[in-house]
Scaffold this motif. Structure first.
Motif, PDB file in Angstrom:
ATOM      1  N   PRO A 188       0.781  -1.228   0.000  1.00  0.00           N
ATOM      2  CA  PRO A 188       0.000   0.000   0.000  1.00  0.00           C
ATOM      3  C   PRO A 188       0.820   1.290   0.000  1.00  0.00           C
ATOM      4  CG  PRO A 188      -0.058  -1.006   2.171  1.00  0.00           C
ATOM      5  CD  PRO A 188       0.648  -1.970   1.270  1.00  0.00           C
ATOM      6  N   ASP A 189       2.107   1.207   0.336  1.00  0.00           N
ATOM      7  CA  ASP A 189       2.875   2.449   0.476  1.00  0.00           C
ATOM      8  C   ASP A 189       4.340   2.187   0.158  1.00  0.00           C
ATOM      9  OD1 ASP A 189       4.202   4.743   1.279  1.00  0.00           O
ATOM     10  OD2 ASP A 189       3.338   4.818   3.281  1.00  0.00           O
ATOM     11  N   VAL A 190       4.766   2.620  -1.015  1.00  0.00           N
ATOM     12  CA  VAL A 190       6.188   2.630  -1.356  1.00  0.00           C
ATOM     13  C   VAL A 190       6.575   4.087  -1.516  1.00  0.00           C
ATOM     14  CG1 VAL A 190       7.980   1.896  -2.976  1.00  0.00           C
ATOM     15  CG2 VAL A 190       6.028   0.389  -2.522  1.00  0.00           C
ATOM     16  N   THR A 191       7.057   4.665  -0.421  1.00  0.00           N
ATOM     17  CA  THR A 191       7.369   6.096  -0.380  1.00  0.00           C
ATOM     18  C   THR A 191       6.203   6.919  -0.942  1.00  0.00           C
ATOM     19  OG1 THR A 191       9.679   5.442  -0.693  1.00  0.00           O
ATOM     20  CG2 THR A 191       9.210   7.781  -0.774  1.00  0.00           C
ATOM     21  N   GLY A 192       4.998   6.570  -0.504  1.00  0.00           N
ATOM     22  CA  GLY A 192       3.804   7.322  -0.885  1.00  0.00           C
ATOM     23  C   GLY A 192       3.045   6.786  -2.074  1.00  0.00           C
ATOM     24  N   ALA A 193       3.622   5.882  -2.849  1.00  0.00           N
ATOM     25  CA  ALA A 193       2.936   5.308  -4.004  1.00  0.00           C
ATOM     26  C   ALA A 193       2.147   4.073  -3.572  1.00  0.00           C
ATOM     27  CB  ALA A 193       3.936   4.940  -5.093  1.00  0.00           C
ATOM     28  N   ASN A 194       0.934   3.949  -4.070  1.00  0.00           N
ATOM     29  CA  ASN A 194       0.006   2.895  -3.665  1.00  0.00           C
ATOM     30  C   ASN A 194       0.044   1.749  -4.680  1.00  0.00           C
ATOM     31  OD1 ASN A 194      -2.262   1.281  -3.174  1.00  0.00           O
ATOM     32  ND2 ASN A 194      -3.616   2.994  -2.725  1.00  0.00           N
ATOM     33  N   PHE A 195       0.613   0.611  -4.277  1.00  0.00           N
ATOM     34  CA  PHE A 195       0.630  -0.593  -5.106  1.00  0.00           C
ATOM     35  C   PHE A 195      -0.304  -1.656  -4.534  1.00  0.00           C
ATOM     36  CE2 PHE A 195       4.616   1.508  -6.125  1.00  0.00           C
ATOM     37  CZ  PHE A 195       4.702   1.362  -7.504  1.00  0.00           C
ATOM     38  N   TRP A 196      -1.288  -1.221  -3.759  1.00  0.00           N
ATOM     39  CA  TRP A 196      -2.295  -2.098  -3.165  1.00  0.00           C
ATOM     40  C   TRP A 196      -3.646  -1.921  -3.848  1.00  0.00           C
ATOM     41  CZ3 TRP A 196      -2.340  -5.839   0.675  1.00  0.00           C
ATOM     42  CH2 TRP A 196      -3.584  -6.166   1.238  1.00  0.00           C
ATOM     43  N   GLY A 197      -3.949  -0.701  -4.207  1.00  0.00           N
ATOM     44  CA  GLY A 197      -5.240  -0.387  -4.818  1.00  0.00           C
ATOM     45  C   GLY A 197      -6.199   0.228  -3.823  1.00  0.00           C
ATOM     46  N   GLY A 198      -7.206   0.915  -4.340  1.00  0.00           N
ATOM     47  CA  GLY A 198      -8.201   1.533  -3.471  1.00  0.00           C
ATOM     48  C   GLY A 198      -7.682   2.794  -2.797  1.00  0.00           C
ATOM     49  N   ARG A 199      -8.224   3.056  -1.624  1.00  0.00           N
ATOM     50  CA  ARG A 199      -7.872   4.279  -0.902  1.00  0.00           C
ATOM     51  C   ARG A 199      -6.547   4.129  -0.152  1.00  0.00           C
ATOM     52  NH1 ARG A 199     -13.333   5.112   2.441  1.00  0.00           N
ATOM     53  NH2 ARG A 199     -12.960   2.857   2.695  1.00  0.00           N
ATOM     54  N   THR A 200      -6.002   5.264   0.246  1.00  0.00           N
ATOM     55  CA  THR A 200      -4.749   5.312   0.999  1.00  0.00           C
ATOM     56  C   THR A 200      -5.034   5.821   2.396  1.00  0.00           C
ATOM     57  OG1 THR A 200      -3.394   5.691  -0.973  1.00  0.00           O
ATOM     58  CG2 THR A 200      -2.476   6.407   1.137  1.00  0.00           C
ATOM     59  N   TYR A 201      -4.448   5.164   3.396  1.00  0.00           N
ATOM     60  CA  TYR A 201      -4.625   5.635   4.769  1.00  0.00           C
ATOM     61  C   TYR A 201      -3.615   6.748   5.054  1.00  0.00           C
ATOM     62  CZ  TYR A 201      -5.644   5.738   9.708  1.00  0.00           C
ATOM     63  OH  TYR A 201      -6.040   6.155  10.961  1.00  0.00           O
ATOM     64  N   VAL A 202      -4.137   7.911   5.413  1.00  0.00           N
ATOM     65  CA  VAL A 202      -3.313   9.085   5.706  1.00  0.00           C
ATOM     66  C   VAL A 202      -3.448   9.414   7.188  1.00  0.00           C
ATOM     67  CG1 VAL A 202      -2.921  11.524   5.188  1.00  0.00           C
ATOM     68  CG2 VAL A 202      -3.637   9.958   3.361  1.00  0.00           C
ATOM     69  N   ARG A 203      -2.340   9.597   7.832  1.00  0.00           N
ATOM     70  CA  ARG A 203      -2.342   9.894   9.261  1.00  0.00           C
ATOM     71  C   ARG A 203      -3.214  11.121   9.560  1.00  0.00           C
ATOM     72  NH1 ARG A 203       1.088   8.185  13.211  1.00  0.00           N
ATOM     73  NH2 ARG A 203       2.495   7.320  11.614  1.00  0.00           N
ATOM     74  N   ASP A 204      -4.058  10.991  10.574  1.00  0.00           N
ATOM     75  CA  ASP A 204      -4.963  12.047  11.048  1.00  0.00           C
ATOM     76  C   ASP A 204      -6.092  12.376  10.069  1.00  0.00           C
ATOM     77  OD1 ASP A 204      -3.425  12.326  13.394  1.00  0.00           O
ATOM     78  OD2 ASP A 204      -2.083  13.746  12.398  1.00  0.00           O
ATOM     79  N   GLN A 205      -6.172  11.638   8.945  1.00  0.00           N
ATOM     80  CA  GLN A 205      -7.266  11.842   8.001  1.00  0.00           C
ATOM     81  C   GLN A 205      -8.094  10.584   7.775  1.00  0.00           C
ATOM     82  OE1 GLN A 205      -6.445  13.990   4.302  1.00  0.00           O
ATOM     83  NE2 GLN A 205      -4.461  14.640   5.124  1.00  0.00           N
ATOM     84  N   GLY A 206      -7.466   9.419   7.892  1.00  0.00           N
ATOM     85  CA  GLY A 206      -8.147   8.171   7.596  1.00  0.00           C
ATOM     86  C   GLY A 206      -7.912   7.748   6.154  1.00  0.00           C
ATOM     87  N   SER A 207      -8.786   6.871   5.649  1.00  0.00           N
ATOM     88  CA  SER A 207      -8.649   6.348   4.291  1.00  0.00           C
ATOM     89  C   SER A 207      -9.258   7.323   3.290  1.00  0.00           C
ATOM     90  CB  SER A 207      -9.340   4.990   4.179  1.00  0.00           C
ATOM     91  OG  SER A 207      -8.698   4.032   5.000  1.00  0.00           O
ATOM     92  N   VAL A 208      -8.444   7.794   2.367  1.00  0.00           N
ATOM     93  CA  VAL A 208      -8.898   8.790   1.394  1.00  0.00           C
ATOM     94  C   VAL A 208      -8.430   8.382  -0.005  1.00  0.00           C
ATOM     95  CG1 VAL A 208      -8.902  10.668   3.080  1.00  0.00           C
ATOM     96  CG2 VAL A 208      -6.824  10.207   1.769  1.00  0.00           C
ATOM     97  N   TRP A 209      -9.155   8.873  -0.999  1.00  0.00           N
ATOM     98  CA  TRP A 209      -8.751   8.635  -2.386  1.00  0.00           C
ATOM     99  C   TRP A 209      -7.657   9.620  -2.763  1.00  0.00           C
ATOM    100  CZ3 TRP A 209      -9.710   4.520  -5.171  1.00  0.00           C
ATOM    101  CH2 TRP A 209     -10.840   3.735  -4.872  1.00  0.00           C
ATOM    102  N   LEU A 210      -6.542   9.093  -3.256  1.00  0.00           N
ATOM    103  CA  LEU A 210      -5.439   9.913  -3.736  1.00  0.00           C
ATOM    104  C   LEU A 210      -5.051   9.459  -5.139  1.00  0.00           C
ATOM    105  CD1 LEU A 210      -3.075   9.927  -0.587  1.00  0.00           C
ATOM    106  CD2 LEU A 210      -4.723  11.689  -1.262  1.00  0.00           C
ATOM    107  N   ALA A 211      -4.480  10.373  -5.885  1.00  0.00           N
ATOM    108  CA  ALA A 211      -3.986  10.030  -7.229  1.00  0.00           C
ATOM    109  C   ALA A 211      -2.547   9.538  -7.116  1.00  0.00           C
ATOM    110  CB  ALA A 211      -4.067  11.248  -8.137  1.00  0.00           C
ATOM    111  N   ASN A 212      -2.387   8.416  -6.401  1.00  0.00           N
ATOM    112  CA  ASN A 212      -1.039   7.918  -6.108  1.00  0.00           C
ATOM    113  C   ASN A 212      -0.858   6.449  -6.461  1.00  0.00           C
ATOM    114  OD1 ASN A 212      -2.699   6.811  -4.126  1.00  0.00           O
ATOM    115  ND2 ASN A 212      -1.195   7.034  -2.492  1.00  0.00           N
ATOM    116  N   HIS A 213      -1.725   5.928  -7.338  1.00  0.00           N
ATOM    117  CA  HIS A 213      -1.663   4.514  -7.639  1.00  0.00           C
ATOM    118  C   HIS A 213      -0.515   4.184  -8.595  1.00  0.00           C
ATOM    119  CE1 HIS A 213      -5.824   5.117  -6.249  1.00  0.00           C
ATOM    120  NE2 HIS A 213      -5.667   3.915  -5.728  1.00  0.00           N
ATOM    121  N   GLY A 214       0.200   3.126  -8.243  1.00  0.00           N
ATOM    122  CA  GLY A 214       1.250   2.625  -9.108  1.00  0.00           C
ATOM    123  C   GLY A 214       0.785   1.389  -9.859  1.00  0.00           C
TER     124      GLY A 214
END
Length: 290
Positions: free
Chosen positions: A71-97
């Protein structure tokens, strides 16, 4: 690897044991970017023909059978779906690899060795060498051997993280991951156990030598096959959905220096029947020794 054969197609490699096909490996998938496209195994079947993977279920569309998902390779998402961001929760980001097949080093009756490029945008972050093989173990069980070696080719330092390292307690997933089918209301729900513990709460986060997930008429038995993999905790779900993973970054990020590599190997016994602890222990010992 005695008795295993591979058949060829442009996008799918069919793994076979003595009795016939046991898994489809989609090595060049056509998937939307929000799923973090990556090769996956589905369907995976017991020797008796029972499917033991699930692809794109409604609860988690980015769960792709058996895959290497981070889910997190220096911020890039190789898991799919939303990204968990500290203090925000799971959010959609344009960070998919995406993981892209770049070539075969071996593709013959003994198994396959594949090279993959992990890219985020136009930047290649990781190069992977992946080995997958199938071996008949008994009349009602076979072994999937899955090895992934990741090398940092980004030119700088990288690190592998998880929702847990970003603040979500207990969500240290990322690495080898197997999404199993839920089954139906008529049969018993999948349950999980190790050599000395039972249930999701007891085994989630443990470093047990092996772990079994048993459905109504199938059992999967997982074990780390090198020291680094045995040191990784197990990520386990049975309540919300049935899934098992070997976690690369359970509590802290895994640093990867420029040019550095990490290697993980998981062997999985795929068996017909709902096995008990004693039967599972016999099979996984045989598989690891094979």
């Amino acid at each position: 690897m005695s008795g295993a054969r591979l058949s060829r197609a442009e996008d799918v490699t069919v793994l076979r044991c003595d009795v016939g096909p046991v898994a489809d490996y989609v090595h060049r998938p056509r998937l939307p970017g929000t799923l973090s496209p990556r090769p996956y195994l589905h369907p995976v079947r017991t020797l008796g023909g029972v499917t033991v993977t699930e692809l794109g279920p409604d609860d988690h569309p980015h769960h792709l059978g058996v895959s290497m998902a981070v889910p997190d390779v220096t911020g890039a998402n190789f898991w799919g779906g939303r990204t968990y961001v500290r203090d925000q929760g799971s959010v959609w980001l344009a960070n998919h690899g995406a993981q892209r097949h770049t070539g075969w080093l071996l593709r013959d009756p003994d198994g396959c060795v594949q090279e993959l490029s992990w890219t985020h945008g136009d930047r290649q972050l990781l190069k992977e060498r992946r080995t997958i093989s199938a071996l008949a173990l008994s009349g009602d069980a076979w072994v999937l051997d899955f090895t992934s070696s990741l090398t940092n080719v980004s030119g700088g330092e990288l690190s592998i993280g998880s929702p847990a390292t970003n603040g979500r307690t207990g969500a240290g997933y990322g690495g080898f991951f197997w999404r199993a089918p839920k089954g139906d209301a008529a049969g018993p729900a999948p349950y999980v156990f190790t050599e000395d513990a039972s249930g999701e709460r007891a085994v989630h986060g443990s470093t047990a030598p092996w772990l079994a997930l048993a459905g109504r008429d199938w059992t999967l038995i997982f074990a780390g096959a090198n020291r680094e993999t045995r040191d990784d905790p197990w990520f386990v779900r049975t309540t919300d959905y049935p899934g098992v993973g070997s976690a690369l970054a359970w509590r802290q990020r895994l640093p990867l220096l420029a040019g550095g590599s990490v290697s993980r190997r998981v062997v999985t016994v795929v068996a017909d029947g709902r096995l008990d602890r004693a039967a599972a222990a016999v099979l996984i010992r045989k598989a690891v020794a094979a």
